[in-house]
Write a protein that holds these residues in place. Sequence first.
Motif, PDB file in Angstrom:
ATOM      1  N   LYS A 373       0.832  -1.207   0.000  1.00 12.50           N
ATOM      2  CA  LYS A 373       0.000   0.000   0.000  1.00 12.50           C
ATOM      3  C   LYS A 373       0.867   1.257   0.000  1.00 12.50           C
ATOM      4  N   CYS A 374       1.921   1.253   0.802  1.00 17.56           N
ATOM      5  CA  CYS A 374       2.804   2.428   0.847  1.00 17.56           C
ATOM      6  C   CYS A 374       3.447   2.691  -0.519  1.00 17.56           C
ATOM      7  N   GLU A 375       3.807   1.630  -1.227  1.00 16.75           N
ATOM      8  CA  GLU A 375       4.367   1.813  -2.581  1.00 16.75           C
ATOM      9  C   GLU A 375       3.317   2.422  -3.510  1.00 16.75           C
ATOM     10  N   ARG A 376       2.076   1.948  -3.404  1.00 13.62           N
ATOM     11  CA  ARG A 376       1.018   2.514  -4.254  1.00 13.62           C
ATOM     12  C   ARG A 376       0.773   3.980  -3.900  1.00 13.62           C
ATOM     13  N   ILE A 377       0.776   4.286  -2.608  1.00 15.59           N
ATOM     14  CA  ILE A 377       0.582   5.673  -2.184  1.00 15.59           C
ATOM     15  C   ILE A 377       1.685   6.552  -2.765  1.00 15.59           C
ATOM     16  N   ALA A 378       2.928   6.057  -2.717  1.00 14.73           N
ATOM     17  CA  ALA A 378       4.051   6.839  -3.239  1.00 14.73           C
ATOM     18  C   ALA A 378       3.886   7.112  -4.729  1.00 14.73           C
ATOM     19  N   ALA A 379       3.477   6.093  -5.484  1.00 13.93           N
ATOM     20  CA  ALA A 379       3.294   6.283  -6.929  1.00 13.93           C
ATOM     21  C   ALA A 379       2.159   7.269  -7.219  1.00 13.93           C
ATOM     22  N   LEU A 380       1.041   7.121  -6.518  1.00 17.93           N
ATOM     23  CA  LEU A 380      -0.084   8.032  -6.723  1.00 17.93           C
ATOM     24  C   LEU A 380       0.277   9.460  -6.311  1.00 17.93           C
ATOM     25  N   ALA A 381       0.976   9.605  -5.178  1.00 20.07           N
ATOM     26  CA  ALA A 381       1.343  10.944  -4.709  1.00 20.07           C
ATOM     27  C   ALA A 381       2.261  11.633  -5.705  1.00 20.07           C
ATOM     28  N   ASP A 382       3.189  10.879  -6.276  1.00 22.26           N
ATOM     29  CA  ASP A 382       4.084  11.463  -7.282  1.00 22.26           C
ATOM     30  C   ASP A 382       3.290  11.923  -8.505  1.00 22.26           C
ATOM     31  N   GLY A 383       2.342  11.104  -8.947  1.00 23.98           N
ATOM     32  CA  GLY A 383       1.509  11.488 -10.092  1.00 23.98           C
ATOM     33  C   GLY A 383       0.650  12.700  -9.789  1.00 23.98           C
ATOM     34  N   LEU A 384       0.100  12.736  -8.585  1.00 21.21           N
ATOM     35  CA  LEU A 384      -0.728  13.880  -8.197  1.00 21.21           C
ATOM     36  C   LEU A 384       0.090  15.165  -8.171  1.00 21.21           C
ATOM     37  N   ALA A 385       1.305  15.087  -7.659  1.00 18.91           N
ATOM     38  CA  ALA A 385       2.155  16.277  -7.594  1.00 18.91           C
ATOM     39  C   ALA A 385       2.403  16.828  -8.990  1.00 18.91           C
ATOM     40  N   GLY A 386       2.619  15.913  -9.953  1.00 20.37           N
ATOM     41  CA  GLY A 386       2.824  16.372 -11.321  1.00 20.37           C
ATOM     42  C   GLY A 386       1.570  16.959 -11.936  1.00 20.37           C
ATOM     43  N   ALA A 387       0.440  16.275 -11.730  1.00 20.16           N
ATOM     44  CA  ALA A 387      -0.813  16.744 -12.327  1.00 20.16           C
ATOM     45  C   ALA A 387      -1.251  18.085 -11.749  1.00 20.16           C
ATOM     46  N   LEU A 388      -0.999  18.273 -10.460  1.00 18.92           N
ATOM     47  CA  LEU A 388      -1.430  19.506  -9.793  1.00 18.92           C
ATOM     48  C   LEU A 388      -0.346  20.582  -9.790  1.00 18.92           C
ATOM     49  N   ARG A 389       0.821  20.219 -10.367  1.00 20.81           N
ATOM     50  CA  ARG A 389       1.964  21.142 -10.410  1.00 20.81           C
ATOM     51  C   ARG A 389       2.302  21.669  -9.015  1.00 20.81           C
ATOM     52  N   ALA A 390       2.299  20.739  -8.083  1.00 19.03           N
ATOM     53  CA  ALA A 390       2.574  21.111  -6.694  1.00 19.03           C
ATOM     54  C   ALA A 390       4.071  21.313  -6.498  1.00 19.03           C
ATOM     55  N   ALA A 463       1.854  16.619   3.021  1.00 16.48           N
ATOM     56  CA  ALA A 463       0.858  15.829   3.750  1.00 16.48           C
ATOM     57  C   ALA A 463      -0.455  15.762   2.984  1.00 16.48           C
ATOM     58  N   LEU A 464      -0.844  16.853   2.336  1.00 17.01           N
ATOM     59  CA  LEU A 464      -2.087  16.851   1.557  1.00 17.01           C
ATOM     60  C   LEU A 464      -2.012  15.840   0.413  1.00 17.01           C
ATOM     61  N   LEU A 465      -0.874  15.802  -0.270  1.00 14.85           N
ATOM     62  CA  LEU A 465      -0.721  14.870  -1.401  1.00 14.85           C
ATOM     63  C   LEU A 465      -0.744  13.424  -0.915  1.00 14.85           C
ATOM     64  N   VAL A 466      -0.045  13.138   0.188  1.00 14.94           N
ATOM     65  CA  VAL A 466      -0.020  11.770   0.705  1.00 14.94           C
ATOM     66  C   VAL A 466      -1.403  11.377   1.233  1.00 14.94           C
ATOM     67  N   ALA A 467      -2.081  12.303   1.907  1.00 18.29           N
ATOM     68  CA  ALA A 467      -3.431  12.016   2.407  1.00 18.29           C
ATOM     69  C   ALA A 467      -4.379  11.714   1.259  1.00 18.29           C
ATOM     70  N   LEU A 468      -4.267  12.472   0.191  1.00 23.66           N
ATOM     71  CA  LEU A 468      -5.129  12.270  -0.972  1.00 23.66           C
ATOM     72  C   LEU A 468      -4.831  10.924  -1.625  1.00 23.66           C
ATOM     73  N   ALA A 469      -3.549  10.627  -1.816  1.00 16.44           N
ATOM     74  CA  ALA A 469      -3.170   9.356  -2.439  1.00 16.44           C
ATOM     75  C   ALA A 469      -3.599   8.170  -1.582  1.00 16.44           C
ATOM     76  N   ASP A 470      -3.427   8.284  -0.284  1.00 19.19           N
ATOM     77  CA  ASP A 470      -3.810   7.207   0.644  1.00 19.19           C
ATOM     78  C   ASP A 470      -5.290   6.899   0.515  1.00 19.19           C
ATOM     79  N   ARG A 471      -6.113   7.925   0.488  1.00 21.83           N
ATOM     80  CA  ARG A 471      -7.563   7.706   0.442  1.00 21.83           C
ATOM     81  C   ARG A 471      -8.012   7.231  -0.932  1.00 21.83           C
ATOM     82  N   LEU A 472      -7.413   7.744  -1.996  1.00 24.60           N
ATOM     83  CA  LEU A 472      -7.751   7.241  -3.337  1.00 24.60           C
ATOM     84  C   LEU A 472      -7.454   5.747  -3.422  1.00 24.60           C
ATOM     85  N   ASP A 473      -6.322   5.336  -2.871  1.00 20.36           N
ATOM     86  CA  ASP A 473      -5.944   3.922  -2.889  1.00 20.36           C
ATOM     87  C   ASP A 473      -6.899   3.088  -2.041  1.00 20.36           C
ATOM     88  N   SER A 474      -7.222   3.561  -0.848  1.00 24.36           N
ATOM     89  CA  SER A 474      -8.104   2.793   0.047  1.00 24.36           C
ATOM     90  C   SER A 474      -9.493   2.627  -0.554  1.00 24.36           C
TER      91      SER A 474
END
Length: 744
Positions: A373-390, A463-474
């Motif tokens: 799950k942590c690996e999936r969160i990391a991948a999603l968070a990285d993608g979100l950061a790019g998409a949101l230009r964070a 924290a916002l990106l990781v929280a978002l990725a965590d919940r999308l995955d769950s």
Amino acid sequence: MSRPEPASADLLLEIGSEEIPAGYIPAAVARLRENLLGVLDENAVEYRRDGTQEFATPRRLAVLVRDVALAQRERRELKLGPAVAAAFDAQGRPTPAAQGFARSAGVPVEGLGRFASPRGERVGAQVQIGGARTRDLLLADGLAEHLIALGFPKTMRWIPGSALAYARPIRWLVCLLGDEEIPLRLEHLVAGRTTRGHRTLDDRPVSLRHAADYETELACAHVVARAALRGERVQQEARRIAQQAGGRLHEDPDLLEEVTYLLEHPWPVTGSYDPAVVGVLPKEVIITAMRAHQRYFSVERPDGTLVPRFITFRDGGDRALANVVQGNERVLRARLNDALFYWNEDRAVPSDQKLERLARIVWLEGYGSVRDKCERIAALADGLAGALRAPVDAALLRRAALLCKSDLGSEMIKDGKEFTKLQGVIGRYYALEAHEPAEVADVVLEHLYPRFAGDRLPAGTLALLVALADRLDSIAGCALAGFAPSAGQDPYALRRQSLAVLRILVEQGWHLPLDDWTRRALAGFTATDEQRREALLQTDDLYWGRLETYLGDLPPEIVRAVLSVSPLDPVENVRAARALAAFQGQAGFGMLLLGAKRCRNILVKEGELPEEALAPHIRAEQLQQRARQRWEAWVAHAAGGAAPGFSSQGLREPAEAELYAAALSAVPRLREGQQAGDYEAVYATLAGLGAPIDRYFTAVLVNAPDPELRRARLAFLEALHYMFARFADLSRVPPPTPVGAERA
């Protein structure tokens, strides 16, 4: 000279039982009050509305209602009987039907009148009702069972062969109306005037002379019956003792409420623990060790550090107090020794080793470990950061995502005891102890927010990106596993998690097509295409349902008008719904709504709209898809392309030419408003079409005799309908009520 009989009296109902769990009591006593007042209201028994008191302790729930009328309110009421034609024969003589009705109404046949009704003219009579004694009403069959149905989370049965259920065995009942006993019967128990005092200090029968004496008499028997008063005493005593100990009380409203409902006669107990612990264990660990099972209050200094003292309360007096203190200190010492052992063991384990431990912890049966799950969160968070230009450091983001669940593998958290509540808190300490960057350590705690409705969002972009990725995955994984919410079942709190996703996106102003990101989250799991499609539908329904909740302050028809046709982008959805609600009552917009409704009705009648677009569901995918396609065609037409599905040359009447020109000129402004997220401008532009569309339907016959002309006009209306539907299904929105319509 004799005194006049009183017209009212105080009503007391008490249910005495074995000790009820503290968490059950507040809701139960509120329900008891609701049940009792409901009985009075249903029977038209008057009472003083501001004169109701609740009393609640572990052994008793009671309600006192002031100035209850001793009899029902008498009133006259129209009672309707048979139709006039059935009540009188051809000569005007009363039939048996009229005579029977007159007897049942208690009036002579000559006293019957004729009254209009929705079912035609009927005979009727004004009858006197009410006047029954309140005492008799309270003795109705089954009333006691109704009154004690208090909605406890769990109940028990203690009488063999009986269906009687309550949180704990009921031992006595009291029911008094003034000074009169009301013998409510509940199985073998009969209510009277005898309650009981404190179990250890004064466990004797207490005979109540009058309902109003309840609180005073119990106080004499060492019972503080009013929860609010007990809570005040507990808090005042705790603050006083904390001050004497050289600090201040660590305020804990939840603990205060729990302690309040554990006691009938609070008596303070104070003790100490090893001062060396304060310098070693984190403050949160010590507080948790004291409060979780022992219900001890903590004492802190003005700078927030702890004073090695605790405050607790026993239910009783100061008898054998020294033994009680020693026992409390011994139990706390054992708890703190456990915590110290966990703390030292966990600090010796590096972060990466904690991460590897997560590979042995199953996240969801068949869906990988917590490490996965942590690996999936990391991948999603990285993608979100790019998409949101964070603006975040990619390496820090990945490290934070990988370690965000690392404390689940620690001894402190995984032991399954009271310290599990410190997930995130203790993880942050461990990350700092392991010399992880402060930003990474903060994410271990912050990504768990918001933990409940109304809670704050995570602090910081990482924290916002990781929280978002965590919940999308769950949400995606639980939907695949078949745990999507249904009715009252939501074992993995997916409704709360999806609301957190929406709040993060909306409150941060992050535009994110959730459909696409749900697909990306689902791609992290092994599943068939069909399973992914089904999970996507379930998560879509979940997000749309939570959006309705998030917009619960708006009229539901407004929310559905927007959500039924909008892509799932929470920022846009919320802005559009709020803007539409602001325009709903405006007169010009009302003309547009009426025109849009007429447009839709004509297309429905002519079979020009797909069946799905007519469904009353929140979303209509086909309508949404067509609206997007036709809108793009309108945009191309405004730039010089062909008209979207109709011939502008066929618009012969001045009114339809005017409407066409107005719609075409509106396209650039609608597009500009949409791209800027300015839905006030969008709906203001649409409102400008209200007058032209009103003139159109006044001057133009859509169903023209000429079939070709009729087809051309229907095609134009269809294109217009889908232009509106790109921004809202306006046919769902009720137009403003004309002035004076309420009176009509």
